[in-house]
Design an enzyme around this catalytic site. Structure first.
Site, PDB file in Angstrom:
ATOM      1  N   ARG A 101       0.822  -1.208   0.000  1.00  0.00           N
ATOM      2  CA  ARG A 101       0.000   0.000   0.000  1.00  0.00           C
ATOM      3  C   ARG A 101       0.856   1.258   0.000  1.00  0.00           C
ATOM      4  O   ARG A 101       0.525   2.252  -0.650  1.00  0.00           O
ATOM      5  CB  ARG A 101      -0.922  -0.002   1.233  1.00  0.00           C
ATOM      6  CG  ARG A 101      -1.769   1.251   1.422  1.00  0.00           C
ATOM      7  CD  ARG A 101      -2.751   1.480   0.313  1.00  0.00           C
ATOM      8  NE  ARG A 101      -3.531   0.287   0.016  1.00  0.00           N
ATOM      9  CZ  ARG A 101      -4.469   0.229  -0.913  1.00  0.00           C
ATOM     10  NH1 ARG A 101      -4.732   1.298  -1.651  1.00  0.00           N
ATOM     11  NH2 ARG A 101      -5.138  -0.898  -1.133  1.00  0.00           N
TER      12      ARG A 101
ATOM     13  N   HIS B  56      -5.426  -3.705   4.427  1.00  0.00           N
ATOM     14  CA  HIS B  56      -5.311  -2.613   3.462  1.00  0.00           C
ATOM     15  C   HIS B  56      -3.852  -2.239   3.249  1.00  0.00           C
ATOM     16  O   HIS B  56      -3.442  -1.891   2.140  1.00  0.00           O
ATOM     17  CB  HIS B  56      -6.111  -1.397   3.931  1.00  0.00           C
ATOM     18  CG  HIS B  56      -6.346  -0.378   2.862  1.00  0.00           C
ATOM     19  ND1 HIS B  56      -5.654   0.808   2.798  1.00  0.00           N
ATOM     20  CD2 HIS B  56      -7.187  -0.383   1.791  1.00  0.00           C
ATOM     21  CE1 HIS B  56      -6.064   1.501   1.755  1.00  0.00           C
ATOM     22  NE2 HIS B  56      -6.993   0.805   1.120  1.00  0.00           N
ATOM     23  N   CYS B  57      -3.055  -2.330   4.298  1.00  0.00           N
ATOM     24  CA  CYS B  57      -1.641  -1.937   4.230  1.00  0.00           C
ATOM     25  C   CYS B  57      -0.817  -2.857   3.340  1.00  0.00           C
ATOM     26  O   CYS B  57       0.229  -2.441   2.827  1.00  0.00           O
ATOM     27  CB  CYS B  57      -1.018  -1.935   5.627  1.00  0.00           C
ATOM     28  SG  CYS B  57      -1.862  -0.907   6.830  1.00  0.00           S
ATOM     29  N   ILE B  58      -1.232  -4.095   3.165  1.00  0.00           N
ATOM     30  CA  ILE B  58      -0.424  -5.059   2.400  1.00  0.00           C
ATOM     31  C   ILE B  58      -0.956  -5.254   0.986  1.00  0.00           C
ATOM     32  O   ILE B  58      -0.497  -6.146   0.268  1.00  0.00           O
ATOM     33  CB  ILE B  58      -0.331  -6.418   3.121  1.00  0.00           C
ATOM     34  CG1 ILE B  58      -1.707  -7.084   3.225  1.00  0.00           C
ATOM     35  CG2 ILE B  58       0.297  -6.251   4.508  1.00  0.00           C
ATOM     36  CD1 ILE B  58      -1.658  -8.535   3.700  1.00  0.00           C
TER      37      ILE B  58
ATOM     38  N   ASN C 182      -2.206  -3.794   8.502  1.00  0.00           N
ATOM     39  CA  ASN C 182      -3.227  -4.824   8.318  1.00  0.00           C
ATOM     40  C   ASN C 182      -3.547  -5.012   6.846  1.00  0.00           C
ATOM     41  O   ASN C 182      -2.726  -4.684   5.991  1.00  0.00           O
ATOM     42  CB  ASN C 182      -4.461  -4.539   9.168  1.00  0.00           C
ATOM     43  CG  ASN C 182      -4.958  -5.798   9.857  1.00  0.00           C
ATOM     44  OD1 ASN C 182      -5.316  -6.773   9.192  1.00  0.00           O
ATOM     45  ND2 ASN C 182      -4.962  -5.820  11.181  1.00  0.00           N
TER      46      ASN C 182
END
Length: 358
Positions: free
Chosen positions: A85, A347-349, A345
């Site tokens: 992200r 969304h971050c990956i 989490n």
């Protein structure tokens, strides 16, 4: 953007999704095996409706290829960690349906001032490499430090950010708030930027917006929320609610705010800390440290919404709340504590690639 490009909303159609196979030992406990299992589960769900490309280092390529089903593409690409992200390109699109990528500068969430690791050189090369891989033209904006998790857009001219992140001294201290806003407007194709006063408590990214608030549709957002007035997060979420309720989007609409409950505070255990390597001679986590757990950190795929679960009593209500907001998608909850320990989490990956064409 002056040449007609805009960043689409995440709920708009996707061509695919980018992920990075985890291995960094000071981020991912005990050899990253539990984290990889969660990454693979997430990739499989997303791949139900869009192409998933997983980047893996040379040393992990064979492991990634063996762990992932054949229809998920694996490419060898070096990185310093696994946060697609934040340093994969931000893709923008014009009215003819053509895509380009924006290559922002990345300095590990604060550089030498308050960044989380050094070096970050491989991460900072990934946006350009991925644009080459997908054969997309690229805007070179490495002189402006920005992570994908620090912006959320509605695809219709509105962007939401947080003050502590974009105004942090570790990113663009030479720029005024107005100059930062003008840069966002120019490169994201937006005309309105809504500045939230804070994010999730103890979020080491300087409180990324994608952990506290997200668009679910034009004119509608979810906000991480707790009813526990004794929790420090209560005042933070309340301040964000007040800002959102006083704001109007680029179309002049008042935002409809849906409260998404937070799990009870999640803290890291001594055993989990012992599974992490030191970073520059210092531990990356300490036992009892509160992690920035939030259900807002979900990914909107073409047919599914992939959201975190924490084994908490609020898991069910959070999933049901999102399902009501996404009636045309199936909301799938994946146990994500092993990703949260790494500092982010779902969304971050993940990083979406918008669909080409009108």
């Amino acid at each position: 953007m002056q040449d007609g490009y805009r960043m689409p909303g995440e709920f708009e159609p996707h061509q695919g999704c980018i992920m990075i196979f985890p291995e960094r030992p000071d981020s991912w406990q005990y050899g990253a095996y539990a984290a990889r299992k969660a990454f693979v589960e997430i990739a499989k769900v997303i791949a139900d409706s869009e192409q998933v490309t997983v980047c893996a280092s040379a040393s992990q390529y064979d492991n990634a290829r063996a762990a992932l089903p054949a229809h998920i593409r694996v490419v060898e690409m070096s990185s310093n960690d696994s946060w697609a992200r934040d340093y994969a390109p931000t893709f923008v699109k014009n009215n003819a349906g053509e895509l380009r990528g924006v290559d922002w500068g990345f300095n590990a969430w604060g550089g030498l001032y308050d960044g989380l690791y050094f070096p970050w050189d491989k991460d900072n090369q990934m946006a350009r490499k991925l644009c080459d891989l997908f054969e997309k033209d690229v805007y070179d904006k490495r002189d402006f430090i920005l992570e994908g998790g620090s912006i959320h857009v509605d695809g219709q001219g509105t962007c939401i950010v947080t003050d502590p992140c974009l105004l942090g001294k570790g990113r663009n201290p030479q720029m005024t708030k107005k100059e930062i806003e003008e840069t966002l407007c120019r490169y994201l194709g937006v005309s309105v930027v809504i500045w939230l006063p804070c994010g999730i408590y103890n979020d080491e990214t300087n409180e990324h917006v994608d952990n506290i608030c997200a668009f679910t549709a034009p004119g509608q957002v979810v906000l991480a929320w707790t009813e526990d007035r004794s929790d420090v997060q209560y005042e933070m979420s309340t301040a964000c609610l007040e800002t959102l309720e006083q704001s109007r989007d680029a179309a002049g609409r008042k935002l409809k705010v849906h409260k998404l409950p937070l799990p009870k505070p999640v803290t890291i255990t001594k055993e989990e800390c012992e599974g992490l390597d030191f970073c520059d001679g210092e531990p990356t986590r300490t036992p009892g440290e509160r992690l920035a757990a939030s259900y807002v950190n979900f990914y909107i795929a073409n047919k599914n919404v992939v959201m975190p679960g924490f084994g908490d009593a609020m898991d069910k209500l959070a999933r049901e709340t999102l399902q009501e907001l996404f009636p045309d998608r199936r909301v799938i909850q994946i146990y994500a504590r092993d990703i949260l320990i790494g500092g982010g989490n779902i969304h971050c990956i993940t990083q979406q690639i918008p669909a080409q064409g009108c």
